[in-house]
Design a protein around this motif. Structure first.
Motif, mmCIF file in Angstrom:
data_model
loop_
_atom_site.group_PDB
_atom_site.id
_atom_site.type_symbol
_atom_site.label_atom_id
_atom_site.label_comp_id
_atom_site.label_asym_id
_atom_site.label_seq_id
_atom_site.Cartn_x
_atom_site.Cartn_y
_atom_site.Cartn_z
ATOM 1 N N UNK A 158 0.783 -1.227 0.000
ATOM 2 C CA UNK A 158 0.000 0.000 0.000
ATOM 3 C C UNK A 158 0.811 1.272 0.000
ATOM 4 N N UNK A 159 2.145 1.165 -0.016
ATOM 5 C CA UNK A 159 3.001 2.347 -0.053
ATOM 6 C C UNK A 159 3.897 2.283 -1.279
ATOM 7 N N UNK A 160 4.183 3.457 -1.843
ATOM 8 C CA UNK A 160 5.065 3.522 -3.004
ATOM 9 C C UNK A 160 6.533 3.473 -2.592
ATOM 10 N N UNK A 161 6.837 3.829 -1.331
ATOM 11 C CA UNK A 161 8.215 3.775 -0.862
ATOM 12 C C UNK A 161 8.427 2.576 0.049
ATOM 13 N N UNK A 162 9.664 2.141 0.156
ATOM 14 C CA UNK A 162 10.008 0.982 0.981
ATOM 15 C C UNK A 162 10.451 1.430 2.367
ATOM 16 N N UNK A 163 10.340 0.512 3.307
ATOM 17 C CA UNK A 163 10.866 0.750 4.647
ATOM 18 C C UNK A 163 12.325 0.335 4.668
ATOM 19 N N UNK A 164 13.184 1.242 5.114
ATOM 20 C CA UNK A 164 14.605 0.935 5.260
ATOM 21 C C UNK A 164 14.964 0.807 6.731
ATOM 22 N N UNK A 165 15.685 -0.239 7.080
ATOM 23 C CA UNK A 165 16.116 -0.460 8.464
ATOM 24 C C UNK A 165 17.645 -0.517 8.465
ATOM 25 N N UNK A 166 18.264 0.302 9.285
ATOM 26 C CA UNK A 166 19.720 0.371 9.308
ATOM 27 C C UNK A 166 20.224 0.277 10.746
ATOM 28 N N UNK A 167 21.508 0.018 10.880
ATOM 29 C CA UNK A 167 22.113 -0.146 12.187
ATOM 30 C C UNK A 167 23.570 0.272 12.127
ATOM 31 N N UNK A 168 24.151 0.507 13.287
ATOM 32 C CA UNK A 168 25.532 0.952 13.299
ATOM 33 C C UNK A 168 26.129 0.864 14.689
ATOM 34 N N UNK A 169 27.393 1.268 14.791
ATOM 35 C CA UNK A 169 28.089 1.198 16.081
ATOM 36 C C UNK A 169 29.176 2.274 16.134
ATOM 37 N N UNK A 170 29.279 2.929 17.297
ATOM 38 C CA UNK A 170 30.329 3.914 17.543
ATOM 39 C C UNK A 170 31.576 3.213 18.070
ATOM 40 N N UNK A 171 32.726 3.742 17.720
ATOM 41 C CA UNK A 171 33.967 3.343 18.359
ATOM 42 C C UNK A 171 34.281 4.330 19.475
ATOM 43 N N UNK A 172 34.648 3.829 20.649
ATOM 44 C CA UNK A 172 34.967 4.712 21.770
ATOM 45 C C UNK A 172 33.825 5.627 22.148
ATOM 46 N N UNK A 173 32.614 5.075 22.239
ATOM 47 C CA UNK A 173 31.428 5.913 22.454
ATOM 48 C C UNK A 173 31.501 6.710 23.755
ATOM 49 N N UNK A 174 32.068 6.128 24.807
ATOM 50 C CA UNK A 174 32.117 6.821 26.091
ATOM 51 C C UNK A 174 32.913 8.118 26.012
ATOM 52 N N UNK A 175 33.843 8.205 25.069
ATOM 53 C CA UNK A 175 34.661 9.414 24.913
ATOM 54 C C UNK A 175 34.214 10.259 23.725
ATOM 55 N N UNK A 176 33.112 9.898 23.091
ATOM 56 C CA UNK A 176 32.705 10.564 21.848
ATOM 57 C C UNK A 176 32.055 11.916 22.095
#
Length: 273
Positions: A158-176
């Motif tokens: 029912x939609x002309x556009x698709x659902x995109x699902x993405x993921x990622x990860x930070x390096x050294x997040x505590x110091x970011x």
């Protein structure tokens, strides 16, 4: 993989589990490393192994998930581990392995309405890119290290556009700088949303107003057609509406991005199937 091959593999894993009662820990680790090396560290087989008993689950948590991540995405993991205390990555290695190979699906949120939930699933392969990651960072945070995957496309009836699902990860997040911005804003964690990889509490980057316009351009969506979250351990997950491009738009894509991609230290986690 045929059913008979799958049954033989499961039988072999059970035999290895039975031998753990008699052999030394060092010997067991050596055997399991050799077994999974021969399987090219197949993620499904490792999941089956970790579910056999408590000893194997503990061994997987302590060693095998890390080995699998290093084998399947060596450059990405080396970059994330650089400068990390004791070579540890936030959220533990099991969460990192899940992030590499699991599309977390999508649930409706206050800033991104889908009408229903879409379940997660294993990915045969994924590409993570530092170039894509920079597009998800505000200009003042561009020195942070962030890997982001290509979006997994889900057709929506029912939609002309698709659902995109993405993921990622930070390096050294505590110091970011990204985390410093979130702390400075005194932003509350999002109610009712947890990280699908480690189970940690998350911040909404929409609520924090930390989504740059470059993120929408990178994903191929409208500016308000996306949302993503970052958890306390530095894992990112999000969703967007993917706009179908015409052939002319594809040909006229940003040349600077193409050149940058050629120089990017990209990682592809491939399939063993």
């Amino acid at each position: 993989m045929s059913r008979s091959q799958s049954q033989r593999r499961r039988l072999n894993l059970n035999r290895i589990a039975e031998s753990l009662e008699d052999d030394s820990a060092i010997h067991n680790e050596t055997i399991l490393r050799l077994v999974f090396d021969s399987m090219k560290w197949d993620v499904r087989s490792l999941c089956q192994t970790a579910s056999v008993n408590r000893n194997l689950r503990a061994l997987a948590k302590r060693l095998l998930w890390k080995e699998m991540c290093i084998y399947r995405a060596p450059r990405m993991i080396a970059s994330l581990m650089e400068g990390a205390p004791n070579g540890r990555i936030g959220g533990e290695w099991e969460a990192m392995a899940k992030l590499l190979f699991y599309c977390c699906g999508c649930n409706p949120t206050r800033h991104f309405r889908t009408g229903q939930s879409y379940p997660g699933h294993f990915m045969k392969s994924s590409r993570f890119s530092k170039t894509s990651g920079r597009s998800f960072l505000m200009r003042r945070c561009r020195t942070d290290l962030l890997y982001v995957s290509d979006p997994c496309e889900h057709e929506i009836s029912g939609r002309s556009d698709d659902l995109g699902v993405f993921r990622g990860v930070f390096g050294g997040f505590m110091r970011s700088k990204t985390r410093a911005c979130l702390i400075t804003k005194e932003l509350e964690v999002e109610e009712g949303v947890r990280c699908p990889f480690c189970g940690g509490r998350v911040w909404s980057m929409t609520a924090a107003r930390l989504i740059p316009k470059s993120a929408a351009r990178r994903l191929g969506t409208i500016e308000n057609g996306l949302e993503y979250f970052v958890c306390v351990n530095g894992h990112l997950h999000g969703s967007c509406w993917l706009v179908h491009l015409s052939s002319d738009e594809d040909e006229n894509d940003d040349d600077d991005d193409d050149e940058e991609d050629l120089e990017d230290d990209r990682n592809q986690t491939g399939s063993n199937e």
